[in-house]
Design an enzyme around this catalytic site. Structure first.
Site, mmCIF file in Angstrom:
data_model
loop_
_atom_site.group_PDB
_atom_site.id
_atom_site.type_symbol
_atom_site.label_atom_id
_atom_site.label_comp_id
_atom_site.label_asym_id
_atom_site.label_seq_id
_atom_site.Cartn_x
_atom_site.Cartn_y
_atom_site.Cartn_z
ATOM 1 N N HIS A 17 -4.327 2.687 -2.137
ATOM 2 C CA HIS A 17 -4.260 1.925 -3.049
ATOM 3 C C HIS A 17 -3.391 2.524 -4.315
ATOM 4 O O HIS A 17 -3.428 3.841 -4.352
ATOM 5 C CB HIS A 17 -5.254 1.334 -3.664
ATOM 6 C CG HIS A 17 -6.086 0.295 -2.963
ATOM 7 N ND1 HIS A 17 -5.608 -0.816 -2.754
ATOM 8 C CD2 HIS A 17 -7.273 0.255 -2.426
ATOM 9 C CE1 HIS A 17 -6.388 -1.662 -2.206
ATOM 10 N NE2 HIS A 17 -7.480 -0.774 -1.582
ATOM 11 N N HIS B 195 -12.208 -2.711 -2.244
ATOM 12 C CA HIS B 195 -13.320 -1.636 -2.492
ATOM 13 C C HIS B 195 -13.838 -1.771 -3.806
ATOM 14 O O HIS B 195 -15.009 -1.760 -4.216
ATOM 15 C CB HIS B 195 -13.057 -0.297 -1.889
ATOM 16 C CG HIS B 195 -13.095 -0.188 -0.526
ATOM 17 N ND1 HIS B 195 -12.315 -0.795 0.409
ATOM 18 C CD2 HIS B 195 -13.901 0.795 0.330
ATOM 19 C CE1 HIS B 195 -12.616 -0.618 1.786
ATOM 20 N NE2 HIS B 195 -13.495 0.214 1.815
ATOM 21 N N ARG C 58 -9.897 5.925 -3.696
ATOM 22 C CA ARG C 58 -8.903 5.029 -2.851
ATOM 23 C C ARG C 58 -7.524 5.290 -3.108
ATOM 24 O O ARG C 58 -6.679 5.020 -2.268
ATOM 25 C CB ARG C 58 -9.024 3.480 -3.302
ATOM 26 C CG ARG C 58 -10.520 3.019 -3.144
ATOM 27 C CD ARG C 58 -10.947 2.934 -1.537
ATOM 28 N NE ARG C 58 -10.385 2.001 -0.877
ATOM 29 C CZ ARG C 58 -10.331 2.018 0.519
ATOM 30 N NH1 ARG C 58 -10.938 2.768 1.238
ATOM 31 N NH2 ARG C 58 -9.707 1.085 1.051
ATOM 32 N N ARG D 123 0.908 -1.292 -0.006
ATOM 33 C CA ARG D 123 0.084 0.052 0.060
ATOM 34 C C ARG D 123 0.638 1.020 0.081
ATOM 35 O O ARG D 123 2.010 1.382 0.599
ATOM 36 C CB ARG D 123 -0.959 -0.070 1.157
ATOM 37 C CG ARG D 123 -2.078 -0.899 1.121
ATOM 38 C CD ARG D 123 -2.968 -1.019 2.271
ATOM 39 N NE ARG D 123 -3.980 -2.076 2.355
ATOM 40 C CZ ARG D 123 -5.095 -2.140 1.659
ATOM 41 N NH1 ARG D 123 -5.497 -1.110 0.710
ATOM 42 N NH2 ARG D 123 -5.753 -3.414 1.792
#
Length: 358
Positions: free
Chosen positions: A177, A118, A171, A82
């Site tokens: 991300h 997500h 995101r 991440r």
């Protein structure tokens, strides 16, 4: 490894650009990140659709659960970093001058980053909803209806892609991300949803089938985790990184760990199976009241209101195994409430009202 570092560094540049130029849209982007939260499937989308069309509602839960399960397995295989911790540990930047990425309360997810859960959850569920809505218009045969179907098709798919792009940007904006992770998530979700368009057997699945599916998903995931642990590969490697580099320790939530998502989804699938195969469901949703618009509206309103109360039920996090057990029970209770408990109560209420009127 060099190509991946370049992909990550380019992703960091995109994140910095978004955080600099999209500051005015911060609240909107944070909101879209919440829209893409897989937990909304069980508390918002499913209650709406199940009361309108039980076939679509059932498919939605299966798609969400199986999609999130595949997401977990892919995360364990791909070992995706991440952004918020990668920039702190990579050696690609000279003189330790790593870029500064802003973090938010929803940034510090603890699982691996690829593919985005997500984005995958949002795309698979919205794909189910759009295809379900279009299935009503595709049957129209006259010329004017065909034109209306084409306009509806264009409108709904435009809405679909606007939502997916917004979720993906959100995101990336919060540094959870990299861009390639959200793109992978969107297309993986579409593939899972499309697969269930050709799997009608889920509509007639027995409780035994639900239990067998749950056991298979759990045993496979646990076996995969333990097998790699035996060869010194820790699939929970991302949790210490998240705890180390999260800007605020309070933002670390056990609910974002890989096994928390697995338990939550298995509970939801079990609750659906229990509800659909219960006498309460057969009595209420298969009875004469099930065709009434008033019955469905009351079920939708009561389901949404009741599920919001579950948000006030806080599961203790001091003991990890207790958290998983209670999370399973809570997740199972939500679809059981929508499928059986609420419709049965509404059925009894309407029957009592009818008797008084007569």
């Amino acid at each position: 490894s060099i190509k991946m570092d370049l992909l990550h560094s380019n992703g960091v540049l995109i994140i910095q650009h978004l955080q600099r130029d999209y500051r005015a849209y911060q609240d909107f982007l944070n909101f879209m990140s919440h829209v893409g939260d897989p937990r909304n499937i069980f508390s918002i989308y499913f209650p709406l659709w199940f009361q309108l069309n039980q076939v679509v509602g059932t498919k939605m839960i299966w798609v969400a659960v199986i999609g999130d399960w595949f997401n977990l397995i892919f995360k364990w295989i791909l070992f995706g970093h991440r952004p918020y911790w990668w920039v702190q540990e990579t050696m690609i930047y000279p003189n330790q001058s790593s870029p500064c990425l802003e973090q938010f309360p929803i940034t510090c997810e603890t699982g691996p980053g690829s593919p985005s859960g997500h984005a995958m959850g949002s795309s698979c569920v919205w794909y189910v909803m759009v295809t379900a809505a279009l299935s009503y218009t595709v049957r129209w045969k006259d010329k004017s209806a065909v034109t209306l179907h084409r306009l509806t098709w264009s409108f709904l798919w435009s809405i679909f892609w606007i939502i997916q792009i917004s979720v993906c940007i959100s995101r990336v904006f919060i540094a959870t991300h990299f861009p390639h992770q959200v793109v992978l998530g969107v297309f993986a979700g579409i593939l899972v949803a499309e697969a269930f368009e050709h799997t009608p057997a889920i509509q007639t699945a027995s409780l035994r089938m639900y239990i067998k599916t749950n056991l298979f998903l759990f045993i496979f995931a646990l076996g995969f985790y333990l097998s790699l642990k035996l060869v010194d590969i820790d699939l929970l490697w991302s949790v210490p990184k998240a705890k180390k580099w999260c800007a605020n320790p309070d933002w670390i939530n056990i609910d974002t760990t890989p096994f928390a998502g697995l338990v939550r989804n298995l509970g939801a699938l079990f609750g659906l199976g229990l509800g659909i195969n219960s006498e309460m469901f057969i009595t209420s949703c298969k009875g004469k009241n099930s065709c009434k618009i008033s019955f469905r509206i009351l079920c939708i309103a009561a389901s949404l209101a009741t599920l919001q109360l579950y948000n006030f039920v806080k599961i203790p996090t001091h003991t990890e195994y207790l958290f998983y057990i209670l999370s399973f029970c809570k997740s199972a209770a939500m679809p059981l409430t929508v499928v059986a408990l609420v419709p049965y109560c509404v059925h009894l209420l309407m029957r009592t009202t009818e008797k008084k009127l007569n």
